[in-house]
Design a protein around this motif. Structure first.
Motif, PDB file in Angstrom:
ATOM      1  N   TYR A   1       0.830  -1.201   0.000  1.00 10.12           N
ATOM      2  CA  TYR A   1       0.000   0.000   0.000  1.00 10.12           C
ATOM      3  C   TYR A   1       0.867   1.254   0.000  1.00 10.12           C
ATOM      4  N   SER A   2       0.286   2.336  -0.495  1.00  5.91           N
ATOM      5  CA  SER A   2       1.051   3.578  -0.669  1.00  5.91           C
ATOM      6  C   SER A   2       1.566   4.137   0.652  1.00  5.91           C
ATOM      7  N   ASP A   3       0.924   3.799   1.773  1.00  4.05           N
ATOM      8  CA  ASP A   3       1.358   4.330   3.066  1.00  4.05           C
ATOM      9  C   ASP A   3       2.531   3.562   3.675  1.00  4.05           C
ATOM     10  N   GLY A   4       3.084   2.598   2.919  1.00  5.15           N
ATOM     11  CA  GLY A   4       4.253   1.874   3.378  1.00  5.15           C
ATOM     12  C   GLY A   4       3.970   0.515   3.978  1.00  5.15           C
ATOM     13  N   ARG A   5       2.700   0.177   4.156  1.00  8.02           N
ATOM     14  CA  ARG A   5       2.361  -1.129   4.730  1.00  8.02           C
ATOM     15  C   ARG A   5       2.393  -2.226   3.665  1.00  8.02           C
TER      16      ARG A   5
ATOM     17  N   ALA B   1       8.137   6.225   4.169  1.00  5.66           N
ATOM     18  CA  ALA B   1       8.323   6.084   2.723  1.00  5.66           C
ATOM     19  C   ALA B   1       7.057   5.545   2.062  1.00  5.66           C
ATOM     20  N   THR B   2       6.864   5.899   0.798  1.00  2.00           N
ATOM     21  CA  THR B   2       5.740   5.418   0.004  1.00  2.00           C
ATOM     22  C   THR B   2       6.198   4.228  -0.831  1.00  2.00           C
ATOM     23  N   VAL B   3       5.358   3.202  -0.904  1.00  2.00           N
ATOM     24  CA  VAL B   3       5.681   2.039  -1.725  1.00  2.00           C
ATOM     25  C   VAL B   3       5.412   2.345  -3.186  1.00  2.00           C
TER      26      VAL B   3
ATOM     27  N   GLY C   1      13.700   5.871  -3.683  1.00  2.00           N
ATOM     28  CA  GLY C   1      14.627   5.246  -4.619  1.00  2.00           C
ATOM     29  C   GLY C   1      15.345   4.034  -4.060  1.00  2.00           C
ATOM     30  N   ASN C   2      14.892   3.547  -2.908  1.00  4.50           N
ATOM     31  CA  ASN C   2      15.528   2.381  -2.295  1.00  4.50           C
ATOM     32  C   ASN C   2      14.864   1.087  -2.752  1.00  4.50           C
ATOM     33  N   LEU C   3      15.677   0.058  -2.899  1.00  4.34           N
ATOM     34  CA  LEU C   3      15.188  -1.301  -3.084  1.00  4.34           C
ATOM     35  C   LEU C   3      15.562  -2.082  -1.836  1.00  4.34           C
ATOM     36  N   THR C   4      14.568  -2.714  -1.208  1.00  9.12           N
ATOM     37  CA  THR C   4      14.780  -3.424   0.043  1.00  9.12           C
ATOM     38  C   THR C   4      14.297  -4.859  -0.088  1.00  9.12           C
ATOM     39  N   SER C   5      15.085  -5.794   0.434  1.00 11.65           N
ATOM     40  CA  SER C   5      14.714  -7.202   0.367  1.00 11.65           C
ATOM     41  C   SER C   5      14.287  -7.702   1.742  1.00 11.65           C
ATOM     42  N   TYR C   6      13.317  -8.618   1.728  1.00 13.60           N
ATOM     43  CA  TYR C   6      12.804  -9.244   2.947  1.00 13.60           C
ATOM     44  C   TYR C   6      12.755 -10.749   2.744  1.00 13.60           C
TER      45      TYR C   6
END
Length: 206
Positions: free
Chosen positions: A74-78, A100-102, A119-124
């Motif tokens: 979601y745009s709110d970061g969730r 941050a916004t997704v 501009g970040n790419l994050t892995s989980y």
């Protein structure tokens, strides 16, 4: 917004899917933005099997075959996960980007890669644990995983010339190198990215 007790019956509505994914169990997941729901269709028995109520309108959805799970962002970061094995599946909190916004989310095998407004790419990993984060100028909206060469193909966002890029995802889930892809075509920016099993890039008419 639907709740567990207010699931939309897909047999009683008409809708055009905004997202579709076929699971490893031959379940077709169809997202309807209008109905804030994902509907599950059993492709073997040709019948509806469940409705997944959503928390609103996600900006991106992806499916991981390795985890057999959907992920909604979601745009709110969730970001939420949806386990496909549940009888009455619902969104379960997976990660939160904070302020941050997704922009987008993509499955990379059993890892989930998230692109944010900074501009970040994050892995989980599959549990939602943050593994790696790197800054790249171009934002990924929708990525396609190339398992053969462990990279994600994606279009850069916000440019008239739609060049493909690739992001490497290492075996441990770390974000690797950003590279130019083999395609740059402003005349057909909506071409659909598909990956051949050997790792070759295929483009559809969109």
């Amino acid at each position: 917004v639907g709740t567990v007790d207010e699931r939309v019956d897909p047999t009683q509505i008409y809708f055009t899917p905004d997202f579709a994914a076929l699971s490893k169990d031959d379940v077709l997941y169809l997202h309807s933005q209008e109905h804030d729901s994902i509907f599950a269709w059993n492709a073997r028995t040709c019948e509806w099997i469940s409705t997944i109520p959503l928390n609103g309108d996600p900006v991106a959805i992806t499916y991981s075959k390795e985890n057999n799970a959907l992920y909604t962002a979601y745009s709110d970061g969730r970001i939420f996960s949806i386990g496909s094995a549940a009888t009455n599946p619902i969104e379960i909190p997976f990660a939160d980007l904070g302020e941050a916004t997704v922009n987008g989310v993509s499955a990379a095998g059993n890892y989930i890669i998230v692109s944010d407004s900074n501009g970040n790419l994050t892995s989980y990993d599959a549990s939602g644990k943050k593994l790696s984060s790197k800054y790249y100028y171009y934002k990924m909206i929708t990525g396609v995983w190339d398992a053969a060469k462990r990279r994600i193909f994606f279009y850069r966002n916000g440019y008239s010339s739609e060049r493909t890029y690739t992001i490497e995802v290492l075996e441990n889930g770390e974000i690797g190198e950003l590279k130019d892809g083999p395609w740059d075509n402003s005349s057909n920016p909506k071409a659909t990215i598909r990956i051949h099993p050997n790792g070759s890039l295929l483009l559809g008419s969109g």
